[in-house]
Design an enzyme around this catalytic site. Sequence first.
Site, mmCIF file in Angstrom:
data_model
loop_
_atom_site.group_PDB
_atom_site.id
_atom_site.type_symbol
_atom_site.label_atom_id
_atom_site.label_comp_id
_atom_site.label_asym_id
_atom_site.label_seq_id
_atom_site.Cartn_x
_atom_site.Cartn_y
_atom_site.Cartn_z
ATOM 1 N N ASP A 166 21.189 -3.065 22.315
ATOM 2 C CA ASP A 166 21.906 -4.324 22.136
ATOM 3 C C ASP A 166 21.102 -5.607 22.378
ATOM 4 O OD1 ASP A 166 23.584 -2.168 22.187
ATOM 5 O OD2 ASP A 166 25.207 -3.181 23.233
ATOM 6 N N GLU A 390 24.141 5.210 33.449
ATOM 7 C CA GLU A 390 23.923 4.790 32.059
ATOM 8 C C GLU A 390 22.425 4.611 31.786
ATOM 9 O OE1 GLU A 390 26.008 1.193 31.138
ATOM 10 O OE2 GLU A 390 25.579 1.294 28.993
HETATM 11 C C1 GLC Z 1 25.809 0.079 24.830
HETATM 12 C C2 GLC Z 1 24.512 0.645 24.288
HETATM 13 C C3 GLC Z 1 24.779 1.460 23.041
HETATM 14 C C4 GLC Z 1 25.806 2.540 23.359
HETATM 15 C C5 GLC Z 1 27.061 1.958 24.000
HETATM 16 C C6 GLC Z 1 27.985 3.028 24.558
HETATM 17 O O1 GLC Z 1 26.386 -0.821 23.948
HETATM 18 O O2 GLC Z 1 23.592 -0.359 24.045
HETATM 19 O O3 GLC Z 1 23.604 2.030 22.545
HETATM 20 O O4 GLC Z 1 26.134 3.258 22.220
HETATM 21 O O5 GLC Z 1 26.702 1.125 25.085
HETATM 22 O O6 GLC Z 1 27.330 3.832 25.489
#
Ligand code: GLC
Length: 423
Positions: A166, A390
């Site tokens: 992101d 995460e």
């Molecule tokens: C964030 C990450 C993305 C992922 C999402 C859900 O937005 O950057 O890659 O898919 O979280 O985990």
Amino acid sequence: MTESKWLQLDEKAQNILIKNDRGGFTVPTAGLYPNQWNWDSAFAGWGFSTFDIERAWQELESLFAGQWNNGMVPHILFRSNDPDYFPGPDVWGTEECGPISSSGISQPPVAATFVRAIWEKDKTIGNNRLKKIFPKLKAWHKWFMTWRLTDRNCIFISHPWEAGRDNSPDWDNAMRAINPVGVGEYTRRDTSHVDGSMRPTQEDYDRYLWLVQRGRKLKWDEELMSVNRPFEVADPTMTFILLRASRDLLHMATALGVDNDEISEWCSKLREGIETLRNPDGGFFNAINCQTGEHSGNITSASFLNWYAGIDDDETLKILTKTLEEARYPIPSLSINSEKFDGMRYWRGPTWVVLNSLVGVGLSEMGYIAEATLLRKRTQSLILEKGFAEYFHPIDGTPGGGDSFTWTAAVWLAWASPSNGEY
Ligand code: GLC
């Protein structure tokens, strides 16, 4: 690590997948991400395949249930209208586009590769399932080749969220060129779940939303959106992953005895496009702002996806070797030597084990066993010592973002756990 320790972790990881199961699909983690995310789901399927093949197929099938009429598979399927997530379905406005309420952009297409892995685990169950999902995978790849291919044959993204990285500094200069006028008032929800210092900045968020509003105004019509795109960045994540996934698709097409000429052509084109991504000064693969031709100059974890795509590269190997030595818990999402490095801020420094798994798989397939083993062992210690977060600080391993994370658990089960044997 002793066997009893890793078996305990296997069990913990299985329980995370089971707990994040919402009935045929998983959420990445409760609270912060209460819906179905595209590449998270594909990773979840890979994880499930280590203990429940039926459930693994279901995960992938539920993702493709949200495929749009034009072939695109959205980055989020809004399975519930949870007020705790922003921007939700009312902001995206995609009602007319697909069968399930969703976002209007896609995410890295790892699905075909994991479908192949699940199918190969048990072909008696898999053959029929593969026949059904294959045309959907192909339609999605065709969508990428139609709407996201640059004239130099690499894949670009139309929104930072599309790459799944992101707030990567790879998008900084393209983002700076956007003036988010009229974006209006809104309330972010992400910063009520995790500390703002770990998340994208407000300036980034205004631009993310401005791009969503543009898509909505144009009714998510790719033809219309392709005119004067305000954001278009050629991306190593997408290009390497689509090439890899297309090679797996080609393999499955051959096994099914269906026509594979078109897929073969996609593979050749993408292979050709890879060289475009090479930074002329540093020799590594990086993103390029398509509007200005400017290379990002960033060494990110996506710079090392070439082996995963089946492409050997001595230059990158040298940089990888150095990267593996520099930080205790590689691979940082941005080189720790970059002036923009920020060890806890999302994709501007932290280590994401999903990227580690893709790089590791590529390295081992291409015979770089020492590098692959080192990366895998470091990932094992990271999860053993710090849990299923995460993401993690690459130097001291501090866990960040959400907890009990689906894809971290999945990557443990399908790749990092010693239960998968040695390379
Ligand atoms: C964030 C990450 C993305 C992922 C999402 C859900 O937005 O950057 O890659 O898919 O979280 O985990």
